[in-house]
Design an enzyme around this catalytic site. Sequence first.
Site, PDB file in Angstrom:
ATOM      1  N   GLU A  47      12.313  12.885   0.416  1.00 34.19           N
ATOM      2  CA  GLU A  47      11.182  12.047  -0.532  1.00 34.19           C
ATOM      3  C   GLU A  47       9.942  12.580   0.170  1.00 34.19           C
ATOM      4  OE1 GLU A  47      10.839  10.231  -2.858  1.00 34.19           O
ATOM      5  OE2 GLU A  47       8.647   9.593  -2.533  1.00 34.19           O
TER       6      GLU A  47
ATOM      7  N   THR B 233       7.898  26.421   6.629  1.00 33.80           N
ATOM      8  CA  THR B 233       6.615  25.763   6.596  1.00 33.80           C
ATOM      9  C   THR B 233       5.557  27.067   6.964  1.00 33.80           C
ATOM     10  OG1 THR B 233       7.686  23.683   7.020  1.00 33.80           O
ATOM     11  CG2 THR B 233       5.184  23.743   6.769  1.00 33.80           C
TER      12      THR B 233
ATOM     13  N   LYS C 130       4.787  29.639   4.982  1.00 30.37           N
ATOM     14  CA  LYS C 130       4.214  29.221   3.682  1.00 30.37           C
ATOM     15  C   LYS C 130       2.589  29.262   4.214  1.00 30.37           C
ATOM     16  CE  LYS C 130       5.345  26.389   0.677  1.00 30.37           C
ATOM     17  NZ  LYS C 130       6.359  27.245  -0.453  1.00 30.37           N
TER      18      LYS C 130
ATOM     19  N   SER D 182      13.349   6.117 -13.284  1.00 26.90           N
ATOM     20  CA  SER D 182      12.386   6.809 -13.765  1.00 26.90           C
ATOM     21  C   SER D 182      12.337   8.350 -13.190  1.00 26.90           C
ATOM     22  CB  SER D 182      10.735   6.219 -13.517  1.00 26.90           C
ATOM     23  OG  SER D 182       9.739   7.059 -13.711  1.00 26.90           O
ATOM     24  N   SER D 183      12.292   8.362 -11.702  1.00 24.96           N
ATOM     25  CA  SER D 183      12.117   9.697 -11.025  1.00 24.96           C
ATOM     26  C   SER D 183      13.437  10.457 -11.373  1.00 24.96           C
ATOM     27  CB  SER D 183      12.246   9.451  -9.721  1.00 24.96           C
ATOM     28  OG  SER D 183      11.323   8.651  -9.202  1.00 24.96           O
TER      29      SER D 183
ATOM     30  N   ARG E  41       1.542   0.193  15.066  1.00 24.09           N
ATOM     31  CA  ARG E  41       1.262   0.135  14.052  1.00 24.09           C
ATOM     32  C   ARG E  41       1.824  -1.076  13.132  1.00 24.09           C
ATOM     33  NH1 ARG E  41       5.963   3.944  11.132  1.00 24.09           N
ATOM     34  NH2 ARG E  41       5.046   3.516   9.165  1.00 24.09           N
TER      35      ARG E  41
ATOM     36  N   ASP F 132       7.375  22.390 -25.387  1.00 24.63           N
ATOM     37  CA  ASP F 132       7.304  20.690 -24.763  1.00 24.63           C
ATOM     38  C   ASP F 132       8.183  20.855 -23.733  1.00 24.63           C
ATOM     39  OD1 ASP F 132       7.228  17.856 -24.621  1.00 24.63           O
ATOM     40  OD2 ASP F 132       5.818  18.392 -26.445  1.00 24.63           O
TER      41      ASP F 132
ATOM     42  N   HIS G 105      15.415  11.994  12.434  1.00 22.00           N
ATOM     43  CA  HIS G 105      14.348  12.262  13.439  1.00 22.00           C
ATOM     44  C   HIS G 105      13.312  10.966  13.276  1.00 22.00           C
ATOM     45  CE1 HIS G 105      12.305  15.005  10.201  1.00 22.00           C
ATOM     46  NE2 HIS G 105      11.982  13.698  10.354  1.00 22.00           N
ATOM     47  N   HIS G 106      13.541  10.247  12.156  1.00 27.33           N
ATOM     48  CA  HIS G 106      12.793   9.009  12.043  1.00 27.33           C
ATOM     49  C   HIS G 106      13.327   7.821  12.815  1.00 27.33           C
ATOM     50  CE1 HIS G 106      10.717  10.405   8.292  1.00 27.33           C
ATOM     51  NE2 HIS G 106      11.661  11.295   8.328  1.00 27.33           N
TER      52      HIS G 106
ATOM     53  N   TYR H 169       9.186  15.384   1.352  1.00 24.87           N
ATOM     54  CA  TYR H 169       8.975  16.805   0.674  1.00 24.87           C
ATOM     55  C   TYR H 169       9.066  16.642  -0.814  1.00 24.87           C
ATOM     56  CZ  TYR H 169      10.127  18.354   5.360  1.00 24.87           C
ATOM     57  OH  TYR H 169      10.211  18.657   6.500  1.00 24.87           O
TER      58      TYR H 169
ATOM     59  N   HIS I 116      13.852  11.043   4.040  1.00 22.72           N
ATOM     60  CA  HIS I 116      13.401  12.487   4.249  1.00 22.72           C
ATOM     61  C   HIS I 116      13.091  13.562   3.202  1.00 22.72           C
ATOM     62  CE1 HIS I 116      11.033  14.669   7.377  1.00 22.72           C
ATOM     63  NE2 HIS I 116      11.564  15.845   6.840  1.00 22.72           N
TER      64      HIS I 116
ATOM     65  N   HIS J 109       0.830  -1.168  -0.156  1.00 20.38           N
ATOM     66  CA  HIS J 109      -0.135   0.035   0.068  1.00 20.38           C
ATOM     67  C   HIS J 109       0.852   1.138  -0.094  1.00 20.38           C
ATOM     68  CE1 HIS J 109      -2.716   2.965   1.341  1.00 20.38           C
ATOM     69  NE2 HIS J 109      -1.917   3.166   2.426  1.00 20.38           N
TER      70      HIS J 109
ATOM     71  N   SER K 216      -0.419  27.176  -4.158  1.00 19.70           N
ATOM     72  CA  SER K 216      -0.156  28.401  -4.088  1.00 19.70           C
ATOM     73  C   SER K 216      -0.632  29.014  -5.270  1.00 19.70           C
ATOM     74  CB  SER K 216       1.498  28.605  -4.171  1.00 19.70           C
ATOM     75  OG  SER K 216       1.826  28.247  -3.001  1.00 19.70           O
TER      76      SER K 216
ATOM     77  N   TRP L 107       7.574  -0.701   3.875  1.00 20.29           N
ATOM     78  CA  TRP L 107       8.029   0.074   2.820  1.00 20.29           C
ATOM     79  C   TRP L 107       9.407   0.426   2.850  1.00 20.29           C
ATOM     80  CZ3 TRP L 107       9.409   5.015   1.310  1.00 20.29           C
ATOM     81  CH2 TRP L 107       9.374   6.077   2.334  1.00 20.29           C
TER      82      TRP L 107
END
Lengths: 290, 531
Positions: free
Chosen positions: B255, B328, B331, B169-170, B450, B106, B302-303, B257, B253, B77, B268, B142
């Site tokens: 990722e 943040t 924003k 790809s990315s 979890r 293009d 921090h993870h 963002y 991390h 998932h 925006s 994951w």
Amino acid sequence: MVSKDIYFIPEPSKWPIVASLALFTTFIGGAMLLNQSSNGKYVLILGAMGIIYMFAGWFSSVISESLSGSYNRQVDVSFRMGMGWFIFSEVMFFAAFFGALFYARVLSVPWLSGEGHGVATHQFLWPAFKAAWPMSVMPNPASFTAYKDTIPATGIPAINTLLLLTSGVTITFAHWALKKVQRNHLCAWLAATVLLGALFVYLQAGEYHHAYSELNLKLSSGIYGSTFFLLTGFHGFHVTMGAVMILAILFRSLKGHFTKNDHFAFEAVAWYWHFVDVVWLGLFIFVYWL
Amino acid sequence: MSSQTIADHDHHDHKPVGIKRWLFSTNHKDIGTMYLVFALIMFFIGGSMAMVIRAELFQPGLQFVDPQFYNSMVTVHALVMIFGAVMPAGVGLANWMIPIMIGAPDMALPRMNNMSFWILPFAFALLLGTLFIDGGGPAGGWTMYPPLVLQTGKAFPYLIFAVHFLGVSSIMGAINIIATVFNMRAPGMTLMRLPLFVWTWVITAFLLIASMPVLAGAVTMLLTDKYFGTSFFNAAGGGDPVLFQHIFWFFGHPEVYILILPAFGIISQIIPTFARKPLFGYASMVYATASIAILSFFVWAHHMFTVGLPITGELFFMYATMLIAVPTGVKVFNWVATMWKGAMTFEAPMLFAIAFVILFTIGGFSGLMLGITPVDFQYHDTYFVVAHFHYVLLTGAVFALMASAYYWLPKWTGYMYDEKLAKIHFWLSAIASNVLFFPQHFLGLAGMPRRIPDYSVQFADFNMISSLGGFAYGISQLLFVYIVIKCVLGGKKATSQVWEGARGLEWTLSSPPPFHSFTKPPKVTKALMDY
């Protein structure tokens, strides 16, 4: 139709999907092989052939577009940005392995021998372990065979450093010859670069053979072997690819594809070669020397 | 080609036809459409896995699936939603909108663009195929932490190669976006005139190029640890399982963002349109986005506060994490200030955008809580974390994507969508997602872990509420599909301008825009953006 003097948009192309399909086949073949399936190697070979076919086809269509003068300054800049950022992504790939090397040397191996906050780990896991680098006795020696020695920085690695640095000079001479429209010199210097690259790979392969057969230094020789072989191995693979790219550029030079002001493919390959060179310097210093 | 050119002569807009138009495409709009359709399909595949999870958690005890399958649902998932739904949707929007926002014909590298897309179906064939082979799909989460993930069966190499493939790809997509924005802008489209969606995407592209190769390195080490005897993550050989977490989160991390910055860009664009005012603090938005991106490379641990980091590490990563709240906050306040005294109307895109601002902020605050080392020791690996990242990713990123779909559908299709149904879709989504995720905060604070298919009975009530919200959210997304299909098939004709308050180059083109957007570079003046 988009006017070519302002913008260039390529016609629809089959190569992107051929590329995806070929990579997909290669990955499936690789996965089958790792899962001990006997047919894996055939799928892998099929995929690898697909990749070669794709590279040949895609590049030849780009080359013929380039030779027919379809590209303008803007396309050239897009290509340059593309190659530059691609090389940066490669730098980050190597950074992951250098990170692993530094982490092991500076943190995890000392912790396992009880430094810093690793006191309890050390006592409960392997109290006999003493940190060292290169680390020939593993924390848990029972599950590893010790190696006799590591490859010293002097000797072949020093010679290889010299070879790669020299090849960086020869490719620059080739570039100067190209700018002065001296095609014979260009081809000669390119050929010298390919030879130096090939010699590097040959000597490196010899070192690997020596490490495996005489020193008993293997991928499975703990964290030293892991970082040593993956860093130098990925680098060696990149040198091989770079040498193939220079060879392709040599053939194109022999056919007279490049002009004084218009030779992006040459420059892209030269950038790549210098990148491979710089990675080697990092390897030489941090893997072999220090 | 010649016959086709004659047939379409007066259109000057000849398109390739049939299946080849899509397979061999070099057109940013067609590729963008494929990305968006693919993302929507993956959203439902990943969503159906979420339904399995919520069905299993509806009541305590094991109801429907065995724990191994449950864990593979949790794992896949996440991978599907991150790499299959949110990222491709973002790249699809970038493909469609960036060239027409900056006045380009293009993308800079159209063939590579098509390859970036066509990798995705193949990569997900590798990943989803593992659910049907011996031993089932990957079930180690994951994040693929060793040593657990190394126990994966035959699915393992497919998982690793799928990640490699998606990374290719990315990276190609990101390179393309950078080359497009820096090389293809129309005259007068200076960097500080770029629409904010373009800015956020450029910055995202840098994050992708810097972080995806690191993930590739990490999973390569997993592969060699499992099959070739290396000891990167094996302490017996001098490695460390925690090393994987460091490398993974150095990617992971940035990722997150990568998932949220394009959403910031979308919001925006939308809020000024429906508040009929220019974006408040444009320059500060650009700098805030860049600051968030740079800081994202210095907060990864921090993870991993509970893995036993040295105390200096814990403190450094806590303070660095707190620091991200500053840009943040800039924003969020700018969005609110944009709405202040605006002549606001509340069409579906604006509803989703306002909900984004509120609900993303809730997710941001729970993120601050998680970023405080000592309290994280309680929250770590509980449902509080699940609630947090679903607030930022579902009511954050996905709500922004829904907002963007309604905002730009008239531009893409040439028809207005059904506003009444879209509003119903919004209210159903907004209510259901809060019923789904808000109780999970309480579950987490009370200690429900979890990634476990069963739980003790005191968690039963909140889980049942959460599951009901989950089913409601899942079903209400079918309404979105209906609205999109209805809009594609026809409806009220959209004008070029579409929205009264919309500003920018994309609104100067017809709806839908011609096959090749700008055949000559448009002139961009400051007046184009003015109110």
